[in-house]
Scaffold this active site. Structure first.
Site, mmCIF file in Angstrom:
data_model
loop_
_atom_site.group_PDB
_atom_site.id
_atom_site.type_symbol
_atom_site.label_atom_id
_atom_site.label_comp_id
_atom_site.label_asym_id
_atom_site.label_seq_id
_atom_site.Cartn_x
_atom_site.Cartn_y
_atom_site.Cartn_z
ATOM 1 N N ARG A 174 0.818 -1.216 0.000
ATOM 2 C CA ARG A 174 0.000 0.000 0.000
ATOM 3 C C ARG A 174 0.854 1.269 0.000
ATOM 4 O O ARG A 174 0.504 2.280 0.599
ATOM 5 C CB ARG A 174 -0.960 0.022 1.205
ATOM 6 C CG ARG A 174 -1.944 -1.129 1.269
ATOM 7 C CD ARG A 174 -2.939 -1.111 0.109
ATOM 8 N NE ARG A 174 -3.856 -2.236 0.203
ATOM 9 C CZ ARG A 174 -3.602 -3.440 -0.297
ATOM 10 N NH1 ARG A 174 -2.483 -3.656 -0.950
ATOM 11 N NH2 ARG A 174 -4.459 -4.421 -0.164
ATOM 12 N N SER A 245 -11.913 -0.751 2.172
ATOM 13 C CA SER A 245 -11.115 -1.038 3.378
ATOM 14 C C SER A 245 -10.598 0.265 3.968
ATOM 15 O O SER A 245 -9.919 1.023 3.289
ATOM 16 C CB SER A 245 -9.939 -1.947 3.028
ATOM 17 O OG SER A 245 -10.409 -3.159 2.497
ATOM 18 N N GLU A 341 -6.170 3.833 5.745
ATOM 19 C CA GLU A 341 -5.797 3.657 4.342
ATOM 20 C C GLU A 341 -6.161 4.856 3.451
ATOM 21 O O GLU A 341 -5.341 5.306 2.665
ATOM 22 C CB GLU A 341 -6.426 2.366 3.800
ATOM 23 C CG GLU A 341 -5.750 1.868 2.554
ATOM 24 C CD GLU A 341 -6.139 0.430 2.210
ATOM 25 O OE1 GLU A 341 -6.800 0.262 1.184
ATOM 26 O OE2 GLU A 341 -5.783 -0.490 2.970
#
Length: 345
Positions: A174, A245, A341
């Site tokens: 990520r 998410s 995130e």
């Protein structure tokens, strides 16, 4: 002839543009000044204008991985560059160039329609192609960085267009060179290298379960299975606002994992880099009792604890307040920090 070219190369600008439809949380937000970027060559003039006015700025794609405040101050560049084409094909791989504003899921579907399998595990991830390398999006054991050949971007620091190789992108979980330099690069095009040699990647639990009786599914079958699983787990942003998410799966040292496993035998995790384990953030949140809970206008999705939702009239402040409660409880119970995130703008 020149006048039409100049018109095409000038970005359309708007004041106080409504962004409710440009963020999947559905927050009531607006941009003080918005530029609609439909061609890469429009960017240098826009950046020069912004710099001349000393305005803060940011790029907004599909708005699927952002938390927007009520008003975005300064300038917002809306990434609308479309188009995709096959650059080359040899016995080993196909190179495909894709505009930064192309819808990610539609691109994945296009690759399968054109018989370039490989990206099917990444089906139904919301957002645009330009955002994919920034976040190094991943799902079901596949990360997009594996399939990127080069990324074309405007480097605002050097006022020039640059092409970064896969190695120069510094892809990690990520993470990427772009994410580490968020205000520097504006991604305009991504060139994907899709290998001709294909094999089904179904080792992740949900897919392994789906194909338990069918060990050799086709790419199309995996694509449909991923869509089915994601649709069950993740709410449709058009129905209930969310950014998918909300927390990254934390990666911890093996010793810490062994200690946690001893205390919590049901701990869900996956092997990561050497000596590390990736924990399932959704499982941690679920164990803390947040799944399906509501806090005012926001809450935790009933089918997947990793997803925070806007039940209507929620704000960035509301969602971040809920996130903080979850982070504190997970840290207290498991000694693990959950990293948010989406980008907080």
């Amino acid at each position: 002839m020149n006048s039409s070219h100049n018109a095409a190369s000038q970005a359309k600008s708007s004041l106080n543009l409504d962004l409710r439809d440009r963020n999947t949380f559905g927050f009531d937000a607006s941009a003080e000044l918005a530029y609609e970027i439909s061609a890469a060559e429009q960017i240098p003039a826009v950046i020069t204008e912004i710099a001349g006015k000393c305005l803060p700025w940011r790029v907004l794609g599909g708005g699927s991985n952002v938390i927007l405040p009520k008003v975005l101050p300064g300038a917002t560049l809306l990434m609308n560059i479309t188009g995709q084409k096959i650059l080359s094909s040899d016995p080993n791989a196909t190179l495909v160039a894709v505009g930064g504003g192309v819808n990610w899921h539609e691109f994945v579907a296009w690759t399968l329609e054109n018989d370039f399998p490989g990206l099917e595990n990444l089906a139904l991830i919301p957002g645009t192609v330009g955002a994919a390398p920034i976040q190094n999006i991943g799902a079901y054991g596949v990360e997009i960085g594996e399939y990127i050949n080069t990324v074309e971007a405007f480097d605002t620091q050097n006022q020039a267009f640059v092409t970064l190789t896969k190695a120069a992108c510094h892809f990690a979980y990520r993470d990427s060179y772009f994410k580490q330099n968020l205000q520097r690069f504006i991604v305009t095009k991504v060139v994907f290298k899709i290998p001709k040699q294909w094999e089904a990647r179904i080792h992740y639990a949900d897919l392994a379960k789906q194909f338990a009786a069918q060990p050799s599914p086709s790419a199309e079958e995996i694509f449909l299975a991923v869509c089915k699983i994601r649709t069950h787990k993740l709410p449709d942003p058009k129905v209930i606002g969310n950014a998918g998410s909300f927390f990254q799966n934390p990666v911890i040292p093996n010793e810490q994992y062994e200690t946690l496993l001893h205390k919590h035998p049901g701990l869900v995790s996956y092997p990561d880099a050497e000596g590390k384990r990736k924990l399932a953030a959704g499982w941690l949140i679920d164990q803390c009792g947040f799944k399906g809970q509501r806090m005012g206008n926001v809450g935790v999705y009933e089918n997947q604890a990793l997803v925070l939702v806007n039940h209507g009239n929620g704000t960035a402040q509301d969602i971040l307040g809920l996130a903080k409660c979850i982070q504190e409880k997970v840290r207290a119970d498991f000694g693990v920090h959950l990293k948010i995130e989406p980008n907080i703008l």
